[in-house]
Design a protein around this motif. Structure first.
Motif: not given
Length: 237
Positions: A36-40, A168-178, A207-212
């Protein structure tokens, strides 16, 4: 061999890869390694160069950046421009690469943008939904990298990356799991983390989001019998 899940947590890509790889050096290959990488997105890609496997084995043809490129192309002005132009340009680039190096170059990226017999652009659909769906679903978008129509079981070899899910880990935050079926932490994992981060940043931009965060489940994590060279690469005894 250990099947109990183990979680590695770190802020950055290099720190996470080093912690996971040191674990494999100490305890051996294992199942269910979760990184798990919190700030990739904070990565400076130049920071991975000192840990490229070719430093200790120059006979290996692909560098850490070549591995990353199989997932997503290195940043260019096209990344932030028109989506259709981006897809059209890199589809041609990667198809040329595959003609020269069949089955070993660019398979993942091409499957993201032209998957299966229908040549479905999975990325375009995910980006459109993330940008336009008013309901803002938390876990609606999955991209597939493997299919029974395309792949047969094999002991080794691609595709090791099975799928990724955008969260969608926040209203404007996007995370990814692989999820990886089999994951080589000597030659591939670090480059995979770089490529997945490029993918996340690209989808966020369009998509107008911030990386999580980036989370990677390595169902089978291995050093591919390269413990000595891995120790040398890490600078440990």
């Amino acid at each position: 061999m250990i099947t109990e899940p183990h979680i590695i947590q770190a802020a950055g890509i290099v720190e996470a890869w080093k912690a996971a790889t040191e674990l494999l050096v100490r305890e051996g290959d294992r199942f269910n390694l979760n990184v798990h990488i919190s700030s990739p997105a904070s990565i400076n890609e130049a920071a991975v160069a000192p840990f490229c496997h070719r430093r200790v084995d120059p006979r290996i043809s692909k560098s850490v950046y070549d591995v990353a490129n199989t997932i997503f192309p290195s940043p260019s002005p096209l990344h932030t421009g028109n989506l259709n132009q981006f897809f059209a340009h890199y589809k041609k680039v990667y198809e040329r690469g595959q003609k020269r190096h069949s089955h070993v170059w660019g398979t993942y990226f091409l499957r993201l943008i032209a998957f299966g017999n229908g040549r479905e652009n999975q990325l375009a659909k995910a980006i459109e939904g993330l940008a336009k769906w008013k309901s803002k679903p938390r876990a609606a978008f999955v991209v597939h990298l493997s299919s029974t129509d395309l792949d047969n079981p094999r002991p080794l070899g691609a595709p090791c990356w099975q799928y990724a899910q955008f969260l969608r880990s926040g209203d404007n935050e996007l995370s990814v799991s692989a999820v990886y079926r089999s994951h080589d932490y000597f030659q591939k994992a670090l480059g995979n983390f770089v490529g997945l981060t490029r993918l996340l940043k690209f989808v966020c931009h369009h998509s107008g989001m911030q990386p999580g965060t980036l989370t990677c489940l390595s169902t089978y994590a291995s050093l591919q019998s390269q413990q000595a060279k891995t120790r040398q690469l890490l600078g440990i005894q």
